[in-house]
Design a protein around this motif. Structure first.
Motif, PDB file in Angstrom:
ATOM      1  N   ALA A 101       0.836  -1.198   0.000  1.00  0.00           N
ATOM      2  CA  ALA A 101       0.000   0.000   0.000  1.00  0.00           C
ATOM      3  C   ALA A 101       0.873   1.250   0.000  1.00  0.00           C
ATOM      4  N   ALA A 102       1.945   1.234   0.766  1.00  0.00           N
ATOM      5  CA  ALA A 102       2.846   2.388   0.812  1.00  0.00           C
ATOM      6  C   ALA A 102       3.580   2.569  -0.511  1.00  0.00           C
ATOM      7  N   PHE A 103       3.839   1.481  -1.223  1.00  0.00           N
ATOM      8  CA  PHE A 103       4.536   1.562  -2.502  1.00  0.00           C
ATOM      9  C   PHE A 103       3.751   2.395  -3.509  1.00  0.00           C
ATOM     10  N   THR A 104       2.441   2.446  -3.363  1.00  0.00           N
ATOM     11  CA  THR A 104       1.596   3.237  -4.264  1.00  0.00           C
ATOM     12  C   THR A 104       2.027   4.691  -4.292  1.00  0.00           C
ATOM     13  N   GLU A 105       2.494   5.211  -3.154  1.00  0.00           N
ATOM     14  CA  GLU A 105       2.823   6.633  -3.033  1.00  0.00           C
ATOM     15  C   GLU A 105       4.246   6.973  -3.455  1.00  0.00           C
ATOM     16  N   MET A 106       5.064   5.973  -3.740  1.00  0.00           N
ATOM     17  CA  MET A 106       6.452   6.263  -4.099  1.00  0.00           C
ATOM     18  C   MET A 106       6.530   6.815  -5.507  1.00  0.00           C
ATOM     19  N   HIS A 107       7.333   7.839  -5.676  1.00  0.00           N
ATOM     20  CA  HIS A 107       7.454   8.502  -6.973  1.00  0.00           C
ATOM     21  C   HIS A 107       8.176   7.600  -7.975  1.00  0.00           C
ATOM     22  N   ALA A 108       7.651   7.575  -9.201  1.00  0.00           N
ATOM     23  CA  ALA A 108       8.249   6.761 -10.260  1.00  0.00           C
ATOM     24  C   ALA A 108       9.690   7.203 -10.517  1.00  0.00           C
ATOM     25  N   GLY A 109      10.591   6.253 -10.559  1.00  0.00           N
ATOM     26  CA  GLY A 109      11.988   6.552 -10.838  1.00  0.00           C
ATOM     27  C   GLY A 109      12.791   6.999  -9.643  1.00  0.00           C
ATOM     28  N   SER A 110      12.160   7.121  -8.485  1.00  0.00           N
ATOM     29  CA  SER A 110      12.873   7.580  -7.292  1.00  0.00           C
ATOM     30  C   SER A 110      13.761   6.463  -6.744  1.00  0.00           C
ATOM     31  N   GLU A 111      14.745   6.849  -5.954  1.00  0.00           N
ATOM     32  CA  GLU A 111      15.614   5.858  -5.304  1.00  0.00           C
ATOM     33  C   GLU A 111      14.789   4.955  -4.388  1.00  0.00           C
ATOM     34  N   GLU A 112      13.788   5.534  -3.748  1.00  0.00           N
ATOM     35  CA  GLU A 112      12.922   4.763  -2.859  1.00  0.00           C
ATOM     36  C   GLU A 112      12.187   3.674  -3.636  1.00  0.00           C
ATOM     37  N   GLU A 113      11.666   4.024  -4.808  1.00  0.00           N
ATOM     38  CA  GLU A 113      10.966   3.043  -5.630  1.00  0.00           C
ATOM     39  C   GLU A 113      11.921   1.973  -6.129  1.00  0.00           C
ATOM     40  N   ARG A 114      13.098   2.363  -6.590  1.00  0.00           N
ATOM     41  CA  ARG A 114      14.064   1.394  -7.091  1.00  0.00           C
ATOM     42  C   ARG A 114      14.476   0.416  -5.998  1.00  0.00           C
ATOM     43  N   ALA A 115      14.632   0.937  -4.773  1.00  0.00           N
ATOM     44  CA  ALA A 115      15.018   0.063  -3.662  1.00  0.00           C
ATOM     45  C   ALA A 115      13.907  -0.940  -3.348  1.00  0.00           C
ATOM     46  N   PHE A 116      12.653  -0.478  -3.359  1.00  0.00           N
ATOM     47  CA  PHE A 116      11.531  -1.381  -3.090  1.00  0.00           C
ATOM     48  C   PHE A 116      11.487  -2.500  -4.122  1.00  0.00           C
ATOM     49  N   LEU A 117      11.607  -2.141  -5.390  1.00  0.00           N
ATOM     50  CA  LEU A 117      11.560  -3.142  -6.460  1.00  0.00           C
ATOM     51  C   LEU A 117      12.691  -4.161  -6.306  1.00  0.00           C
ATOM     52  N   ALA A 118      13.883  -3.665  -6.023  1.00  0.00           N
ATOM     53  CA  ALA A 118      15.034  -4.561  -5.920  1.00  0.00           C
ATOM     54  C   ALA A 118      14.879  -5.535  -4.755  1.00  0.00           C
ATOM     55  N   VAL A 119      14.434  -5.015  -3.607  1.00  0.00           N
ATOM     56  CA  VAL A 119      14.284  -5.876  -2.432  1.00  0.00           C
ATOM     57  C   VAL A 119      13.169  -6.888  -2.642  1.00  0.00           C
ATOM     58  N   GLU A 120      12.039  -6.452  -3.186  1.00  0.00           N
ATOM     59  CA  GLU A 120      10.921  -7.378  -3.380  1.00  0.00           C
ATOM     60  C   GLU A 120      11.232  -8.420  -4.452  1.00  0.00           C
ATOM     61  N   ASP A 121      11.916  -8.013  -5.507  1.00  0.00           N
ATOM     62  CA  ASP A 121      12.312  -9.002  -6.522  1.00  0.00           C
ATOM     63  C   ASP A 121      13.249 -10.038  -5.915  1.00  0.00           C
ATOM     64  N   TRP A 122      14.159  -9.579  -5.062  1.00  0.00           N
ATOM     65  CA  TRP A 122      15.054 -10.524  -4.384  1.00  0.00           C
ATOM     66  C   TRP A 122      14.255 -11.456  -3.469  1.00  0.00           C
ATOM     67  N   ALA A 123      13.340 -10.898  -2.679  1.00  0.00           N
ATOM     68  CA  ALA A 123      12.568 -11.704  -1.728  1.00  0.00           C
ATOM     69  C   ALA A 123      11.656 -12.701  -2.425  1.00  0.00           C
ATOM     70  N   ASN A 124      11.239 -12.391  -3.651  1.00  0.00           N
ATOM     71  CA  ASN A 124      10.326 -13.258  -4.389  1.00  0.00           C
ATOM     72  C   ASN A 124      11.051 -14.194  -5.348  1.00  0.00           C
TER      73      ASN A 124
END
Length: 362
Positions: free
Chosen positions: A240-263
């Motif tokens: 739900a919090a990921f919805t608010e992250m700005h596209a292309g931001s470092e925060e978004e890139r970090a979320f994607l990288a961590v979740e891809d790793w976890a999955n």
């Protein structure tokens, strides 16, 4: 009737065989999402939006792969540094999820940071288990994979183990000459876990064991479902919090990288999974001094080299009370993954660890 393990390792275990931007297993995630948001339609809406955004987001190219220094079975030793006349530093990741959490992205890579700091740094990549590896237990991962990799080095190494990799690093240090050992968020004393978590893990294993024994391995999805069960509300809130992250931001890139790793990641051999669930979680073999490799009892208190145990007071996966007792102990206020790749990881863990390695010859 043929009861031999089904030969499906190669079909299911290839880390890049098919791009599925999870979460995996998706049906279970959706079930958790629906259950956790039944009284909060706004949270449900935002969580579904975050899920769709995660699945559809573009991913940057991964960092260039480091060279392979040595191999043993399906495992490889990847080199991030260069010979500097000092002890090589080998990072040992968990068997669960890929080793890339230690080299997540150009700006969030513990291994590349260590290489840039002048350490002759290496990373163990456990690889994909082969069909004949089904019986390979945690002891075998030490004696038949890790120790041969370490013996390829010209000097006695310093070992840094993360999560379950810390258990394997301690096992290796008890089996061969080692300069020093550091463990990070390592589960050693399983009596330090909340009873509810251990009961939950036991129930998960009871249901999954027959299928896993038939396959000869434990699918990543089984392990992931156990992690989700520990804190289902947080699992949903972060999407739900990921919805608010700005596209292309470092925060978004970090979320994607961590979740891809976890999955992601290959399965665990049945032998290693059985050891983890039955000998460690259920029987606390490591914490009670009953874990043996090649007939030798493994106890961190018996190590004669310098040791440090780094744990976190905010770790939901491995509580601080479960960490091994070492000569030195450090307690952080970061999460299980955050201490490795979070925004404060460099200041709180990477740099102090680098200094400790220098102090002990690395």
């Amino acid at each position: 009737m043929d009861t031999s393990p089904t030969p499906v390792f190669s079909a299911l275990a290839q880390p890049n065989a098919a791009s599925q931007h999870g979460p995996r297993p998706l049906p279970l995630f959706l079930n958790i999402l629906w259950r956790e948001t039944q009284d909060d339609p706004e949270l449900r809406r935002r969580a579904f939006q975050g899920l769709r955004k995660y699945q559809e987001a573009s991913r940057p190219s991964p960092p260039p792969a480091p060279p392979t220094f040595a191999s043993s079975g399906g495992a490889r030793l990847l080199r991030y540094g260069a010979d500097n006349g000092r002890a090589p530093v080998v990072f040992v990741p968990s068997l669960i999820n890929p080793p890339q959490v230690l080299d997540l992205s150009p700006s969030r890579s513990l291994l590349r940071h260590m290489g840039a700091a002048g350490h002759d740094a290496y990373l163990v990549d456990w690889g994909v288990p082969a069909e004949h590896d089904a019986a390979l237990g945690l002891d075998g991962h030490v004696s038949e994979r890790l120790v041969p990799l370490l013996q390829s080095l010209a000097r006695a190494p310093i070992l840094v183990g993360y999560c379950l990799g810390g258990n394997l690093a301690i096992g290796a240090a008890a089996s061969m000459e080692t300069r020093a050992v550091a463990t990070i968020a390592t589960p050693w004393n399983f009596d330090g876990f909340p009873a509810a978590d251990r009961d939950q893990i036991a129930t998960l294993w009871q249901g999954a064991k027959p299928m896993c024994e038939r396959l000869g391995y434990i699918p990543m999805e089984v392990l992931q479902s156990g992690f989700w069960a520990m804190d289902p509300a947080r699992t949903i809130r972060k999407y739900a919090a990921f919805t608010e992250m700005h596209a292309g931001s470092e925060e978004e890139r970090a979320f994607l990288a961590v979740e891809d790793w976890a999955n992601g990641g290959p399965p665990l051999t049945f032998g290693a999974g059985r050891d983890l669930f039955e000998e460690f979680y259920a029987a606390n073999a490591s914490g009670l001094g009953r874990w043996h490799i090649g007939g030798k009892r493994i106890d961190p208190a018996d190590l004669t080299c310098p040791t440090v145990s780094i744990r976190s007071a905010q770790d939901r996966i491995v509580p601080a009370a479960a960490a091994p007792e070492m000569a030195e102990e450090v307690t952080l206020a970061l999460g299980h993954v955050g201490m490795i790749v979070g925004g404060n990881a460099r200041q709180r863990l990477w740099d102090p660890l680098s200094q400790w390695l220098c102090t002990h010859g690395g």
